[in-house]
Design an enzyme around this catalytic site. Sequence first.
Site, PDB file in Angstrom:
ATOM      1  N   TYR A 182       0.855  -1.282  -0.045  1.00 35.82           N
ATOM      2  CA  TYR A 182       0.075   0.105   0.028  1.00 35.82           C
ATOM      3  C   TYR A 182       0.903   1.175   0.064  1.00 35.82           C
ATOM      4  O   TYR A 182       0.395   2.218  -0.512  1.00 35.82           O
ATOM      5  CB  TYR A 182      -0.948   0.085   1.243  1.00 35.82           C
ATOM      6  CG  TYR A 182      -2.249  -0.745   1.317  1.00 35.82           C
ATOM      7  CD1 TYR A 182      -2.300  -1.942   0.730  1.00 35.82           C
ATOM      8  CD2 TYR A 182      -3.259  -0.017   1.480  1.00 35.82           C
ATOM      9  CE1 TYR A 182      -3.523  -2.658   0.316  1.00 35.82           C
ATOM     10  CE2 TYR A 182      -4.532  -0.607   1.182  1.00 35.82           C
ATOM     11  CZ  TYR A 182      -4.633  -1.888   0.889  1.00 35.82           C
ATOM     12  OH  TYR A 182      -6.030  -2.754   0.679  1.00 35.82           O
ATOM     13  N   LYS A 199       3.165 -15.379   1.873  1.00 37.44           N
ATOM     14  CA  LYS A 199       3.436 -16.074   0.562  1.00 37.44           C
ATOM     15  C   LYS A 199       4.852 -16.099   0.461  1.00 37.44           C
ATOM     16  O   LYS A 199       5.457 -15.889  -0.439  1.00 37.44           O
ATOM     17  CB  LYS A 199       2.758 -15.143  -0.275  1.00 37.44           C
ATOM     18  CG  LYS A 199       2.624 -15.577  -1.734  1.00 37.44           C
ATOM     19  CD  LYS A 199       1.660 -16.924  -1.967  1.00 37.44           C
ATOM     20  CE  LYS A 199       1.823 -17.714  -3.196  1.00 37.44           C
ATOM     21  NZ  LYS A 199       0.956 -18.607  -3.362  1.00 37.44           N
ATOM     22  N   ASP A 215      -2.785 -18.317   0.166  1.00 43.51           N
ATOM     23  CA  ASP A 215      -3.980 -18.903  -0.675  1.00 43.51           C
ATOM     24  C   ASP A 215      -4.531 -19.926   0.001  1.00 43.51           C
ATOM     25  O   ASP A 215      -5.731 -20.389  -0.102  1.00 43.51           O
ATOM     26  CB  ASP A 215      -3.339 -19.387  -1.969  1.00 43.51           C
ATOM     27  CG  ASP A 215      -2.145 -20.290  -1.742  1.00 43.51           C
ATOM     28  OD1 ASP A 215      -1.517 -20.349  -0.916  1.00 43.51           O
ATOM     29  OD2 ASP A 215      -1.405 -20.732  -2.873  1.00 43.51           O
ATOM     30  N   ASP A 221      -6.477  -7.143   4.041  1.00 44.48           N
ATOM     31  CA  ASP A 221      -7.470  -6.535   3.309  1.00 44.48           C
ATOM     32  C   ASP A 221      -8.349  -7.565   2.741  1.00 44.48           C
ATOM     33  O   ASP A 221      -9.574  -7.648   2.937  1.00 44.48           O
ATOM     34  CB  ASP A 221      -7.158  -5.408   2.143  1.00 44.48           C
ATOM     35  CG  ASP A 221      -8.163  -4.634   1.630  1.00 44.48           C
ATOM     36  OD1 ASP A 221      -9.124  -4.251   2.346  1.00 44.48           O
ATOM     37  OD2 ASP A 221      -8.069  -4.575   0.410  1.00 44.48           O
ATOM     38  N   ASP A 264     -12.155  -9.181   4.483  1.00 41.87           N
ATOM     39  CA  ASP A 264     -13.517  -9.277   3.586  1.00 41.87           C
ATOM     40  C   ASP A 264     -14.226 -10.655   3.559  1.00 41.87           C
ATOM     41  O   ASP A 264     -15.145 -10.753   3.692  1.00 41.87           O
ATOM     42  CB  ASP A 264     -13.383  -8.551   2.342  1.00 41.87           C
ATOM     43  CG  ASP A 264     -13.726  -7.181   2.099  1.00 41.87           C
ATOM     44  OD1 ASP A 264     -13.343  -6.371   3.231  1.00 41.87           O
ATOM     45  OD2 ASP A 264     -14.081  -6.535   1.259  1.00 41.87           O
TER      46      ASP A 264
HETATM   47  C1  IPM Z   1     -10.463  -1.397   4.052  1.00 45.02           C
HETATM   48  C2  IPM Z   1     -10.765  -0.774   2.718  1.00 45.02           C
HETATM   49  C3  IPM Z   1      -9.496   0.222   2.390  1.00 45.02           C
HETATM   50  C4  IPM Z   1      -8.046  -0.452   2.196  1.00 45.02           C
HETATM   51  C5  IPM Z   1      -9.669   1.231   1.053  1.00 45.02           C
HETATM   52  C6  IPM Z   1     -11.194   2.006   1.080  1.00 45.02           C
HETATM   53  C7  IPM Z   1      -8.609   2.018   0.907  1.00 45.02           C
HETATM   54  O1  IPM Z   1     -10.783  -1.861   1.759  1.00 45.02           O
HETATM   55  O2  IPM Z   1     -10.434  -0.780   5.078  1.00 45.02           O
HETATM   56  O3  IPM Z   1     -10.114  -2.639   4.126  1.00 45.02           O
HETATM   57  O4  IPM Z   1      -7.828  -1.090   1.292  1.00 45.02           O
HETATM   58  O5  IPM Z   1      -7.621  -0.513   3.278  1.00 45.02           O
HETATM   59 MG    MG Z   2     -10.956  -3.650   2.652  1.00 46.11          MG
END
Ligand code: IPM
Ligand code: MG
Length: 363
Positions: free
Chosen positions: A141, A191, A223, A247, A251
């Site tokens: 990032y 990884k 993975d 990240d 999710d």
């Molecule tokens: C998160 C989001 C952010 C990230 C984006 C909006 C920059 O996806 O907080 O997980 O990638 O960190």
């Molecule tokens: Mg995110």
Amino acid sequence: MEAKITLLPGDGIGPEIVAETRKLLEVVAAKYNHNFNFNEQLFGGIAIDETGTPLPDDTLAACLHSDAVLMGAVGGPKWDDPRAKVRPEQGLLGLRKALGAFANLRPVKVFDALADASPLRPEKVRGVDIMFVRELTGGIYFGTPQGRLDGDNGREGFNTMRYNEMEIRRIVEIAFDLATKRKKKVTSVDKANVLVTSRVWREVAQEVADEHPDIEYEVILVDAMAMHLINRPADFDVVVTGNLFGDILSDEASMITGSLGMLPSAALGVPGSIGLYEPIHGSAPDIAGKGIANPLATMLSAAMMLRSSLNLDTEAAAIETAVSNVLNAGHRTADLARVGETAVGTKEMGAFVTMALENIQTV
Ligand code: IPM
Ligand code: MG
């Protein structure tokens, strides 16, 4: 107590869910005799529209002069042009960096009442309680060089994934500290079979693990981890990983709980620094303005804020209990409702939680 809280509603559903959470915090303040001073500031795409930058100086100054920062979400199609010079997400990355918030805690906990709302079978998800520890101010990032150029083969974009020993050690140490107070297990995800960055990560993580013989430690390739999270989510306790993997995996893990709309997070730096609290979901532009977004992830983020930044454990637990009671009573926003169940809107859900909080007995 007196506390200064900067609110960053941001874009999309951000303003709707932050408004409900603010009302909830006002009720917390009244019930437990605190004085929360809220300061709402421009942030993200709306800040680009109004000031030309996603993190205006006034916003940053307000954050730096507060006890904690609570954010909604940033981004949306309006600011998504791949050639745009400024992007809402830059504001978020800039704020995390400015606060030194390198440790992102993302708890993935299944509320009993929602075990049926998960796309996974209830027997797989019941009892899942994972703490994701995502490194937040390094990795791909932020690594340099990054940029774009016009090369011999046309357009080219590049980012750099890099981690140094100091960055790895401090995040892995946080994971081990957390594990001590939990089920005493740490899983480090990397990884290392491909990436040099991950091989350094693995070396340093092992050194930290060696200092904690009382904690069970394992490493899993990213993975494979994507698979294990779905197949045996209840086996994990604390999971530590880099910025990008964290990240993506967080999710994925959110779906174990039934909805991305349930997961809170805390971004913390060294002790005493200002924490940033945000739901892990995004701005959900498809449902923005419709009044149907789930405010619970933001409310649970506010609970994390009360606990970690303001030391208000009782009040934090009260929010969590209120959310749990509302779910037990069967109230569902659209993202949680199953076929045949009626869904309530953002404001109704907010009001249910506020009411449940008011009804909690204080001793
Ligand atoms: C998160 C989001 C952010 C990230 C984006 C909006 C920059 O996806 O907080 O997980 O990638 O960190
Ligand atoms: Mg995110």
